[in-house]
Design a protein around this motif. Structure first.
Motif, short mmCIF file in Angstrom:
data_model
loop_
_atom_site.label_atom_id
_atom_site.label_comp_id
_atom_site.label_asym_id
_atom_site.label_seq_id
_atom_site.Cartn_x
_atom_site.Cartn_y
_atom_site.Cartn_z
N THR A 234 31.13 10.52 63.31
CA THR A 234 31.74 11.57 62.48
C THR A 234 33.15 11.84 63.01
N PRO A 235 34.05 12.40 62.17
CA PRO A 235 35.40 12.76 62.64
C PRO A 235 35.36 13.78 63.78
N GLY A 236 34.46 14.77 63.69
CA GLY A 236 34.38 15.77 64.76
C GLY A 236 34.01 15.15 66.08
N THR B 158 34.50 13.40 54.64
CA THR B 158 34.11 14.19 55.80
C THR B 158 35.30 14.20 56.76
N TYR B 159 35.78 15.39 57.12
CA TYR B 159 36.99 15.46 57.92
C TYR B 159 36.89 16.50 59.02
N SER B 160 37.80 16.38 59.97
CA SER B 160 37.94 17.36 61.04
C SER B 160 39.40 17.40 61.46
N SER B 161 39.86 18.56 61.92
CA SER B 161 41.28 18.71 62.24
C SER B 161 41.45 19.34 63.62
N GLU C 107 34.43 20.66 64.49
CA GLU C 107 33.36 20.57 63.52
C GLU C 107 33.77 19.71 62.33
N ASP C 108 32.77 19.17 61.68
CA ASP C 108 32.99 18.37 60.48
C ASP C 108 32.91 19.25 59.23
N LYS C 109 33.76 18.95 58.28
CA LYS C 109 33.73 19.62 56.99
C LYS C 109 33.61 18.53 55.91
N ILE C 110 32.94 18.85 54.82
CA ILE C 110 32.70 17.86 53.77
C ILE C 110 33.33 18.33 52.47
#
Length: 417
Positions: free
Chosen positions: A253-255, A290-293, A329-332
């Motif tokens: 996952t990105p996170g 699915t992203y994370s910053s 954290e991951d966001k979708i």
């Protein structure tokens, strides 16, 4: 009187030996002497030989001296002022007109006392004046000063050329870290996407990167990264990042990626240095992003219907490297066919410096939503750069990176483009 004269001679001998010792390290320096009077030419040559200078070339006038200088490239030139064919003033002008000898010291022998005439000699390009009749200690002293200066300039020039070569090599290495044509072609052939990018370091080397990594036939990992600062220091950090990033075998996952990168960077970055990053996994089969910053500028996402236009995604999160305790954290977000993703570094909203920037976060989204921004990724990137140019922006104060991707509205897995 006899005792005074003896003391004076001893002082002269001591001064002469001191100058001779100083000039010994310039024994291989090339000295061009331009003098039409054979007596004066012989006298100067003997003076130079006395102080250990052996590479001496004579010339009888300025024209002859120009031919010798162009071929021999002397380290220093001594020239008379009044000569046949070409005098010293015209010779100085000719020397300074060419770039090859622009830094060579030119010492002019003259007996003139008129201030205007002496000024004219300097305006022609002379480095220094030596009064006639020539006194050997004065000549030696001037030679020492100007040969030291010439040697310093040569060393600085060589150092500058070496640094430029090394920077070119580093620039090439950094460019090689960006997705190459083979990877881009592979992505375009594997996934139903349109893509475009722009990368521009502010001073040759930068702290920005963007990247792609195919995960499987229906999942693609994308990221954009921006280290604080720019130049060599920021570029070194990109090399550190790339080495660690390439060691990541599995990306779940990105996170998870940001957590691993933060753990690594917080252990090696000095206090005050950090990186912002946005990364995402596009699942083309599920139509999800699915992203994370990590404190990156808010990425812009355009839904498939296009009615709402580009909207900012949540870019909150600790920048990488500040604290090892940060958690990502991951966001979708829905990302069906027809959706677009626009990533950028903060140079776009900080050029020129706020509050005079061409774009703000909101106005950048608004600009991309307008008809003049175009529909393809290449058009969008070009239109943003064009808008910056309208604001008389020719260079960025910081490294600038743009990446745009659109999920083409066609059946997944189709080869129809």
């Amino acid at each position: 009187m006899g005792r005074t004269a003896a003391v004076y001679r001893r002082l002269q001998e001591q001064q002469s030996r001191a100058v001779e010792n100083c000039l010994a390290r310039f024994a291989n320096s090339r000295i061009l002497v331009v003098e039409d009077n054979s007596v004066v030419l012989t006298l100067i040559t003997r003076f130079l030989n006395h102080y250990g200078l052996r590479q001496i070339r004579p010339a009888r006038n300025g024209l002859e001296a120009l031919e010798i200088a162009a071929e021999w490239l002397p380290d220093l030139i001594i020239t008379d002022l009044y000569m046949p064919v070409m005098d010293g003033v015209e010779f100085c002008r000719s020397i300074r007109a060419g770039r090859a000898l622009d830094d060579v010291p030119v010492l002019v022998l003259t007996g003139i006392e008129n201030h205007e005439e002496r000024t004219a000699v300097f305006e022609a390009g002379a480095t220094d004046l030596i009064s006639k009749p020539v006194y050997h200690l004065e000549l030696a002293g001037r030679l020492q000063v100007h040969l030291e200066r010439s040697q310093l300039i040569r060393r600085l020039t060589e150092y500058k050329e070496r640094i430029a070569l090394e920077l070119d090599q580093a620039r090439t290495m950094q460019a090689d870290m960006l997705p190459d044509r083979m990877l881009v072609s592979e992505v375009l052939e594997t996934y139903p996407v349109d893509m475009a990018s722009h990368y521009q370091p502010s001073i040759g080397l930068g702290g920005d990167l963007w990247g792609l990594r195919p995960l499987c036939p229906n999942r693609l990992f994308v990221y954009i990264l921006d280290f604080s600062g720019h130049g060599v220091g920021a570029a070194i950090n990109t090399f550190r990042f790339q080495a660690y990033y390439n060691s990541l075998r599995d990306i779940d996952t990105p996170g998870q990626v940001l957590n691993q990168l933060n753990s690594f960077l917080s252990g090696i970055l000095p206090v005050g240095q950090f990186a912002t990053m946005f990364c995402a996994i596009i699942d083309f089969e599920c139509g999800e992003l699915t992203y994370s910053s990590a404190g990156a500028p808010p990425a812009l996402l355009r839904p498939e219907d296009g009615e709402a236009g580009f909207l900012p995604l949540d870019g909150t999160g600790f920048p990488l490297g500040i604290t090892a305790n940060a958690d990502y954290e991951d966001k979708i977000q829905g990302f069906p066919p027809g959706s677009s993703l626009f990533l950028y570094s903060d140079a776009l909203v900080e050029t020129p410096d706020p509050p005079n920037s061409v774009f703000t976060y909101d106005s950048l989204a608004g600009f991309l939503n307008g008809p003049h921004a175009g529909k393809t990724c290449a058009d969008r990137v070009a239109s943003v750069l064009g808008k910056l140019s309208e604001g008389n922006v020719t260079t960025f104060e910081d490294d600038a990176t743009i990446f745009c991707l659109t999920y083409l509205n066609r059946e997944f897995g189709s080869d129809d483009r």
